[in-house]
Design an enzyme around this catalytic site. Structure first.
Site, PDB file in Angstrom:
ATOM      1  N   SER A 135       0.860  -1.177   0.000  1.00 34.84           N
ATOM      2  CA  SER A 135       0.000   0.000   0.000  1.00 34.84           C
ATOM      3  C   SER A 135       0.900   1.232   0.000  1.00 34.84           C
ATOM      4  CB  SER A 135      -0.879  -0.042   1.253  1.00 34.84           C
ATOM      5  OG  SER A 135      -1.607   1.147   1.395  1.00 34.84           O
ATOM      6  N   LYS A 161      -1.076  -0.880  -4.428  1.00 34.49           N
ATOM      7  CA  LYS A 161      -2.283  -0.137  -4.061  1.00 34.49           C
ATOM      8  C   LYS A 161      -1.885   1.307  -3.802  1.00 34.49           C
ATOM      9  CE  LYS A 161      -4.672  -0.036   0.332  1.00 34.49           C
ATOM     10  NZ  LYS A 161      -5.258  -0.874   1.403  1.00 34.49           N
ATOM     11  N   LEU A 162      -2.558   2.218  -4.481  1.00 31.93           N
ATOM     12  CA  LEU A 162      -2.256   3.634  -4.314  1.00 31.93           C
ATOM     13  C   LEU A 162      -3.301   4.285  -3.433  1.00 31.93           C
ATOM     14  CD1 LEU A 162      -1.621   4.590  -8.075  1.00 31.93           C
ATOM     15  CD2 LEU A 162       0.051   3.749  -6.399  1.00 31.93           C
ATOM     16  N   LYS A 163      -2.851   5.003  -2.426  1.00 31.73           N
ATOM     17  CA  LYS A 163      -3.784   5.797  -1.634  1.00 31.73           C
ATOM     18  C   LYS A 163      -4.178   7.003  -2.478  1.00 31.73           C
ATOM     19  CE  LYS A 163      -3.902   3.630   2.352  1.00 31.73           C
ATOM     20  NZ  LYS A 163      -5.161   3.102   2.888  1.00 31.73           N
ATOM     21  N   ASP A 188      -7.106   3.103  -2.948  1.00 33.59           N
ATOM     22  CA  ASP A 188      -7.820   3.106  -1.662  1.00 33.59           C
ATOM     23  C   ASP A 188      -8.070   4.561  -1.257  1.00 33.59           C
ATOM     24  OD1 ASP A 188      -8.860   2.727   0.846  1.00 33.59           O
ATOM     25  OD2 ASP A 188      -7.130   1.637   1.657  1.00 33.59           O
ATOM     26  N   ASN A 190     -10.031   5.544   1.408  1.00 34.31           N
ATOM     27  CA  ASN A 190     -10.324   5.719   2.843  1.00 34.31           C
ATOM     28  C   ASN A 190     -11.487   6.691   3.080  1.00 34.31           C
ATOM     29  OD1 ASN A 190      -7.012   5.023   3.173  1.00 34.31           O
ATOM     30  ND2 ASN A 190      -8.437   3.996   4.560  1.00 34.31           N
ATOM     31  N   GLU A 213     -11.016   0.752  -3.374  1.00 34.34           N
ATOM     32  CA  GLU A 213     -11.286   0.410  -1.971  1.00 34.34           C
ATOM     33  C   GLU A 213     -11.900   1.592  -1.223  1.00 34.34           C
ATOM     34  OE1 GLU A 213      -7.805  -1.287  -0.174  1.00 34.34           O
ATOM     35  OE2 GLU A 213      -8.533  -1.020   1.880  1.00 34.34           O
ATOM     36  N   ASP A 238     -13.529  -1.753   3.211  1.00 37.71           N
ATOM     37  CA  ASP A 238     -12.570  -1.947   4.309  1.00 37.71           C
ATOM     38  C   ASP A 238     -13.236  -1.415   5.591  1.00 37.71           C
ATOM     39  OD1 ASP A 238     -10.492  -1.739   6.141  1.00 37.71           O
ATOM     40  OD2 ASP A 238      -9.122  -0.627   4.863  1.00 37.71           O
ATOM     41  N   LYS A 262      -9.443  -7.325   7.656  1.00 32.89           N
ATOM     42  CA  LYS A 262      -8.371  -7.050   8.618  1.00 32.89           C
ATOM     43  C   LYS A 262      -8.811  -7.696   9.910  1.00 32.89           C
ATOM     44  CE  LYS A 262      -7.061  -2.591   6.653  1.00 32.89           C
ATOM     45  NZ  LYS A 262      -7.226  -1.125   6.730  1.00 32.89           N
ATOM     46  N   GLY A 290      -4.114  -4.548   6.079  1.00 30.87           N
ATOM     47  CA  GLY A 290      -3.156  -4.323   7.160  1.00 30.87           C
ATOM     48  C   GLY A 290      -3.370  -2.961   7.785  1.00 30.87           C
TER      49      GLY A 290
HETATM   50  O1  OSB Z   1      -7.041   1.622   4.621  1.00 26.81           O
HETATM   51  O2  OSB Z   1      -5.964  -0.146   4.279  1.00 26.81           O
HETATM   52  C1  OSB Z   1      -6.061   0.924   4.848  1.00 26.81           C
HETATM   53  C2  OSB Z   1      -2.906   1.571   6.895  1.00 26.81           C
HETATM   54  C3  OSB Z   1      -3.446   2.160   8.018  1.00 26.81           C
HETATM   55  C4  OSB Z   1      -4.797   2.385   8.077  1.00 26.81           C
HETATM   56  C5  OSB Z   1      -5.622   1.999   7.014  1.00 26.81           C
HETATM   57  C6  OSB Z   1      -5.096   1.397   5.891  1.00 26.81           C
HETATM   58  C7  OSB Z   1      -3.711   1.217   5.817  1.00 26.81           C
HETATM   59  C8  OSB Z   1      -3.042   0.686   4.641  1.00 26.81           C
HETATM   60  C9  OSB Z   1      -1.687   0.046   4.825  1.00 26.81           C
HETATM   61  O3  OSB Z   1      -3.481   0.778   3.526  1.00 26.81           O
HETATM   62  C10 OSB Z   1      -1.795  -1.416   4.993  1.00 26.81           C
HETATM   63  C11 OSB Z   1      -0.516  -2.016   5.506  1.00 26.81           C
HETATM   64  O4  OSB Z   1       0.445  -2.089   4.752  1.00 26.81           O
HETATM   65  O5  OSB Z   1      -0.482  -2.438   6.673  1.00 26.81           O
HETATM   66 MG    MG Z   2      -8.174   0.496   3.256  1.00 23.62          MG
END
Ligand code: OSB
Ligand code: MG
Length: 368
Positions: A135, A161-163, A188, A190, A213, A238, A262, A290
């Site tokens: 990620s 995976k790109l935020k 992703d 969020n 995501e 998620d 998760k 994660g």
């Molecule tokens: O949305 O998946 C998520 C990390 C912290 C909080 C939320 C997320 C994430 C990640 C990183 O995307 C996942 C990882 O490498 O542990």
């Molecule tokens: Mg996520």
């Protein structure tokens, strides 16, 4: 098994690089580790809450108090316990799956250690290696993003995976896709968008994304179902999935076609396996998410990711992607982009005492 003591420990570990998402930026991992002492063995768990209630309503300080004032006393009162009963035992507390999961996983670790059995085998694992993705946080520039992606691909990661967030989305994805036409690529958000952003999601359809995501509000399944109905690209949830019931609802509503599981978000590995079972029954692929876990949480994630329904590479990255020095022996990814599932009894790892000494911010020992 009798739980004689519960030790709560807040640890802070610097990240190798800042991690930026649509809800904020962190440069260190801070989390509550739980250690249980029982009459048969000792066990470890890791709470995936953050410093602030940003990803979910849970946060480190709240999890600490919840375990200290409600969950641990209930565990002590119960006397002879087995990990499989704790879901019911803790059901008097509403919500708070992250705090519950940390304690539950610790008890399960102790139980399995005493039986000499690995968590993966207990869960019903089908393989001893799992495919890994990574990620990638939001970067200051597109050049920086391309450089990070190149680095991770060179290491062997099987999925990128790109935020994304409003203003750092379509152009960033276009640049990465142009540089790498054939990789498994996902994004992703969020929960940073609304249905008013439909044009952005339509634009993302051009890049053959594996999934989008959590694009919309974390509590809004209905809006996700409306968005999914208008998109060819699969949505993945998620934040919205906090239990097996959430997964069943999301799938039946058509709010997503993929689920990110998760274990720490849904109340521990046993609940996570139930989410897996719900999705598998419905033919919905899942993958292991994660929360930038230390080696303790990573061991739990890897055991979960070895179940048969986890058909997509997870955010189960190597220790080195997060920390210069993990709390446990480092998890290392092979050049083929796979990582070994711990096979020793219980979760299969223990934090190193020297690292605990260096990273501990607070400790509290709870006893009956
Ligand atoms: O949305 O998946 C998520 C990390 C912290 C909080 C939320 C997320 C994430 C990640 C990183 O995307 C996942 C990882 O490498 O542990
Ligand atoms: Mg996520």
């Amino acid at each position: 098994m009798i739980v004689r003591a519960v030790e709560l420990r807040l640890v802070g570990v610097p990240l190798v690089r800042p991690f930026r998402t649509s809800f904020g930026e962190v440069n260190r991992k801070e989390c509550v580790l739980v250690r249980v002492e029982t009459d048969v063995a000792e066990g470890w768990g890791e709470c995936v809450a953050d410093i602030e209630p940003d990803f979910s309503g849970e946060f480190n300080g709240g999890a600490w108090i919840l375990i200290r004032d409600f969950l641990a006393p209930a565990l002590f009162r119960a006397g002879d316990v087995a990990a499989a009963q704790l879901g019911d035992l803790f059901s008097f507390v509403r919500g708070n799956p992250m705090a519950k999961g940390a304690l539950l996983d610790a008890v399960l670790d102790a139980e399995l250690k005493s039986e000499g059995r690995s968590l993966a085998s207990y869960l019903g694992s089908e393989r001893d290696r799992v495919p890994c993705g990574v990620s990638v946080g939001i970067t200051p520039s597109t050049e920086e993003l391309l450089a990070q992606v190149d680095g991770y691909l060179a290491e062997g990661y099987q999925r990128i995976k790109l935020k994304i967030a409003p203003g750092v989305d379509v152009e960033r994805v276009a640049a990465v896709r142009a540089a790498h036409p054939d990789i498994l690529l996902s994004v992703d958000a969020n929960a940073a968008y609304t249905l008013a952003d439909l044009d952005i999601f339509k634009a993302l359809e051009d890049f053959n994304l594996l999934m989008i995501e959590q694009p919309l509000h974390y509590e809004d399944m209905l809006q996700h179902a409306k968005l999914q109905a208008q998109l060819g690209t699969d949505l993945c949830l998620d934040e919205s999935i906090r239990s097996p019931a959430d997964a069943a609802a999301a799938i039946e509503l058509g709010a997503c076609r993929i689920v990110n599981i998760k274990q720490g978000r849904v109340g521990g590995v046993l609940e996570a396996r139930r989410v897996h079972d719900v999705a598998r029954e419905a033919g919905v692929p899942v993958w292991c998410g994660g929360m930038l876990e230390t080696g303790v949480g990573r061991a739990l994630n890897l055991a979960l990711a070895s179940l048969v329904g986890f058909t997509l590479p997870g955010d189960t990255s190597a220790s080195a992607r997060y920390f210069t020095d993990d709390l446990t022996e480092p998890f290392v990814m092979a050049p083929d982009g796979t990582m070994g599932v711990p096979s020793r009894p219980g979760i299969g790892v223990e934090p190193r005492l020297d690292r605990l000494a260096e990273t501990t911010l607070a400790v509290e020992r709870l006893q009956p």
